[in-house]
Design a protein around this motif. Sequence first.
Motif, PDB file in Angstrom:
ATOM      1  N   GLU A 343       0.874  -1.250   0.188  1.00  0.00           N
ATOM      2  CA  GLU A 343      -0.052  -0.044   0.061  1.00  0.00           C
ATOM      3  C   GLU A 343       0.716   1.079   0.164  1.00  0.00           C
ATOM      4  OE1 GLU A 343      -3.838  -0.740   2.439  1.00  0.00           O
ATOM      5  OE2 GLU A 343      -2.045  -1.836   3.485  1.00  0.00           O
ATOM      6  N   GLU A 344       1.941   1.245   0.806  1.00  0.00           N
ATOM      7  CA  GLU A 344       2.964   2.436   0.653  1.00  0.00           C
ATOM      8  C   GLU A 344       3.607   2.418  -0.549  1.00  0.00           C
ATOM      9  OE1 GLU A 344       5.374   2.347   4.064  1.00  0.00           O
ATOM     10  OE2 GLU A 344       3.622   2.264   5.544  1.00  0.00           O
ATOM     11  N   LYS A 346       2.248   1.994  -3.353  1.00  0.00           N
ATOM     12  CA  LYS A 346       1.328   2.056  -4.225  1.00  0.00           C
ATOM     13  C   LYS A 346       1.402   1.818  -5.616  1.00  0.00           C
ATOM     14  CE  LYS A 346       0.485   6.698  -2.205  1.00  0.00           C
ATOM     15  NZ  LYS A 346      -0.523   6.214  -1.290  1.00  0.00           N
TER      16      LYS A 346
END
Length: 469
Positions: A343-344, A346
Amino acid sequence: MKRWPDGQQLDDGKYMIEEYLGGGGFGETYRAQNRHEGKLVAIKTLNLFQQFQPDFAKTQNKFLKEAMSLAKCRHPHIVEVYDIFREGDFNCMVMELIDGIDLATHLKENGRLSEQKALSMIQQLGDALTCVHKQNLTHRDVKPENIMLRKRGMEAVLIDFGLARQATLSGKLMTNSSRGTEHYAPIELAEQRSQLGPYTDVYSLAATLYNMLTDNKPIPSPGRKIIDPFIQPKQYDNKISDRVNAAIMKGMELEPQNRPQSVQEWLDLLIPKPVVLPSPKVSYPPAQKSFEMPPKPVAAETTRVISAVGMDYINLRNLLAAKKWQEADEETLRVMLKVAGREEKKGLNKESIDKFPCEDLRTIDQLWVQYSNGRFGFSVQKRIYQSLGGTREYDNEVWKAFGDKVGWRKKNEWLKKNEWLYYNDLTFSEKAPEAHLPGGGGWLGWLQVRGCCLSGGHNWVPLLSRRDL
């Protein structure tokens, strides 16, 4: 033929033996190096005992037919057959070498499994056996020793089809003198009855689940004629649910006609489809002239929503059921990033795609396929991509042809040639070309979702090359 020594070259030097891995009543297996591709493989051939039997030539032909049939069983939870060749007088089958340990060893080292983890593996194995049965084969030796667990994601893989045989009579599978391991073999195998079928593997799979949940082997089927009913799984562990306990007992019915007749029928007892409640009625004030129509109730679920990491796919399912294609596409990216732990970052890359859990990838794909009536989904894209000659290796010309086919490239009237679209120019409706969606939230998220050009497929190609789809 004596056992091949380390360093022995086969198939005109294409393969080199590295180590003898072991064998059973039918074949023997070696670890070898594919010298053309630089990767490790497993090579199986008939064992020393079979080679000295008077009917060896007949057995050789059966082995060849089996290898050819197994090569058709393309499934992520079945050991893959890469090649078949003849070395001197012997037929050889080249297979995937699985990086992991067998289930029996895992249970010995770690003890029994939780119900959730066991059912996830059984679902994988059940789907694999269904694929086998469609080829008119039966495994006949399903047991923890013949189930490998990949290090990546602990995915279960069926191996050692040494007892498998083709159907010879009315779709039923005929037996011979070989037997499965006694604790997992149903009565028709133990007594060498004339006809076998998918129900034979149902018994063995249920017995395997019995062992996974209790850490105890069930009593051999011949003994059950004397001592029956035998100890139910729940008597070992009262945390086992009544549903699972009952499904195991039904799958292990002594006589085959009393069991579910297919693996899928048994899986439906074990892992029932979720019940979808009807949407509540919506009332409106009499004076109200206009109002927004209430959402359509979600279609009855036909896809098993399974996750190896506990991901919740309800929102994705609801968006797809409501035909909100763009929101569903962006939700697909969100859940994939979360499952992959990126998630970080992306965005997904080749490594994270290769390691993406099989259960989750198949769930996402099947939800898209179900709610688009087969028009959208990664597996639909994979079929088209491979029909154009696509492989795991990125090829720009094949990629452009794929873009043309699925509508990701359109003709630029000024340049008089096809150009790649931007993400926000995709057609988010059922009128889009086949396989137009999902669009990966803009190539799996590396760029801004609505500002991404779809020209680069380097990260998409590994996804379309996954065997899971």
